[in-house]
Design an enzyme around this catalytic site. Structure first.
Site, PDB file in Angstrom:
ATOM      1  N   HIS A  13      46.125 -28.185   3.486  1.00  0.00           N
ATOM      2  CA  HIS A  13      47.066 -29.047   2.747  1.00  0.00           C
ATOM      3  C   HIS A  13      48.489 -28.576   3.001  1.00  0.00           C
ATOM      4  CE1 HIS A  13      46.463 -25.689   0.091  1.00  0.00           C
ATOM      5  NE2 HIS A  13      46.942 -26.229  -1.000  1.00  0.00           N
ATOM      6  N   GLU A  33      52.405 -19.089  -6.075  1.00  0.00           N
ATOM      7  CA  GLU A  33      51.069 -18.719  -5.630  1.00  0.00           C
ATOM      8  C   GLU A  33      51.158 -17.844  -4.393  1.00  0.00           C
ATOM      9  OE1 GLU A  33      46.823 -20.911  -4.478  1.00  0.00           O
ATOM     10  OE2 GLU A  33      48.714 -21.871  -3.899  1.00  0.00           O
ATOM     11  N   HIS A  83      53.493 -25.421  -8.737  1.00  0.00           N
ATOM     12  CA  HIS A  83      53.752 -24.161  -8.049  1.00  0.00           C
ATOM     13  C   HIS A  83      54.223 -24.404  -6.623  1.00  0.00           C
ATOM     14  CE1 HIS A  83      49.511 -24.811  -6.681  1.00  0.00           C
ATOM     15  NE2 HIS A  83      49.935 -24.228  -5.556  1.00  0.00           N
ATOM     16  N   TYR A 117      47.787 -16.904  -8.912  1.00  0.00           N
ATOM     17  CA  TYR A 117      48.905 -17.646  -9.487  1.00  0.00           C
ATOM     18  C   TYR A 117      49.630 -16.744 -10.469  1.00  0.00           C
ATOM     19  CZ  TYR A 117      46.767 -22.018  -7.816  1.00  0.00           C
ATOM     20  OH  TYR A 117      46.240 -23.011  -7.047  1.00  0.00           O
ATOM     21  N   HIS A 160      39.331 -20.535  -4.603  1.00  0.00           N
ATOM     22  CA  HIS A 160      39.189 -21.943  -4.931  1.00  0.00           C
ATOM     23  C   HIS A 160      37.913 -22.517  -4.304  1.00  0.00           C
ATOM     24  CE1 HIS A 160      43.123 -22.287  -6.662  1.00  0.00           C
ATOM     25  NE2 HIS A 160      43.778 -22.123  -5.543  1.00  0.00           N
ATOM     26  N   HIS A 210      52.917 -24.568   0.892  1.00  0.00           N
ATOM     27  CA  HIS A 210      52.762 -25.884   0.288  1.00  0.00           C
ATOM     28  C   HIS A 210      53.313 -25.859  -1.126  1.00  0.00           C
ATOM     29  CE1 HIS A 210      49.050 -23.796  -1.092  1.00  0.00           C
ATOM     30  NE2 HIS A 210      49.253 -24.476  -2.210  1.00  0.00           N
TER      31      HIS A 210
END
Length: 310
Positions: A201, A267, A216, A257, A248, A154
């Site tokens: 996502h 990431e 990112h 990151y 997260h 992503h």
């Protein structure tokens, strides 16, 4: 949900300041597989377990950042329909001819309200993952070289008009909002995480005054141990780390990151839940608790996450 329409992230083209330095970083440290170079000087990569010819392209430029982010759609008929739907919605589209990018078919490019260029395409040459398709082996040399992510997962993009971006992606492109962070007075979304599949996502956006910024690109690993191994490899190679290893709250993914030599953040990511069609979405985070959403163990809203983009 049936896999129709927009299928998944397909490619990102990123600007770098020193091409060969960037090639070393992405090929030898991150462990992407170099698949070609074109007459424009661009260098093409894929992750080892991806079947298509390319997913990540580097272009030398005088400033770092993102040129465009592309999604693969089901077929050419879907590409035509989405192009027509975008135009009917009032979005100007551009046709990029087949072959402009190596081994990639015709693309439909358009600018979204955040100032980013998004592309749709249906065709890209399949080169396989090196494991075969009859009695395939489980891994091979490229799966052990460097950090060795399995796919481009992503991107998080920063720019203005997140509400308008959300309407375009949900009403025209068929995405849905999985999670959202409210702004400090809880009157609008500060950030959104969008999916076109049952991944947690496929792209995310955050409100930011300057248009077209890259926060990112994310590369998927399969286990928490591989994320920790990625941290070891970054340390050995003196790759500057921004945040992590950590977890997260948003998406429940595990992450590091870090920055490439040009200052583009990338990431290494694993985990996250699967929001199937009956999933109660979106999950909502208030701004006062976004520190836990970003860095769950420390409950810390890292200043760099909010301010450093390319």
């Amino acid at each position: 949900m049936a896999m129709t329409g927009v299928l998944r992230p397909g490619h990102a083209q990123v600007r770098v300041l020193d091409l060969e330095e960037a090639v070393h970083h992405y090929r030898d440290i991150l462990g992407l597989v170099e698949t070609g170079r074109d007459a424009q000087g661009r260098v093409y990569f894929k992750c080892w377990d991806e079947r298509d010819h390319n997913s990540f392209i580097l272009r030398q430029a005088d400033r770092a950042g993102l040129d465009f982010f592309g999604f693969k759609v089901l077929d050419k008929a879907t590409l035509e329909k989405l192009d027509a739907d975008l135009q009917a919605y009032g979005v100007k589209t551009e046709r990029i001819p087949a072959g402009e990018m190596l081994e990639t078919g015709e693309r439909v490019r358009f600018e979204i309200p955040s100032g980013h260029l998004i592309e749709l395409y249906a065709e890209k040459t399949t080169v396989g993952n090196g494991c075969g398709i009859v009695n395939p082996v489980a891994w091979h040399a490229d799966s052990e070289r460097g950090i060795a992510p399995v796919r481009l997962d992503h991107a998080l993009l920063y720019g203005p008009n997140v509400a308008a971006v959300q309407k375009l992606f949900t009403e025209v492109l068929g995405f849905f909002v999985v999670e959202q962070v409210l702004n400090p007075d809880s009157t609008a979304n500060l950030a959104i995480w969008l999916s076109c599949s049952h991944k947690v996502h496929d792209i995310a956006f955050a409100e930011y005054p300057e248009p077209g910024k890259l926060h990112h690109c994310s590369f998927l690993l399969e286990t928490w141990e591989e994320v920790l191994r990625a941290g070891d490899i970054m340390s050995v190679n003196k790759v500057p780390v921004d945040i992590g290893p950590t977890r997260h709250g948003v998406t429940r993914g595990c992450t590091i990151y870090a920055w490439d030599p040009s200052g583009n953040r990338f990431e290494t990511f694993m985990g996250g839940y699967q929001p199937y069609p009956d999933y109660e979405a979106p999950l909502t985070w208030t701004f006062d608790n976004f520190g836990q959403g970003l860095d769950y163990p420390q409950r810390k809203l890292h200043e760099s996450f909010l301010t450093i983009v390319t």
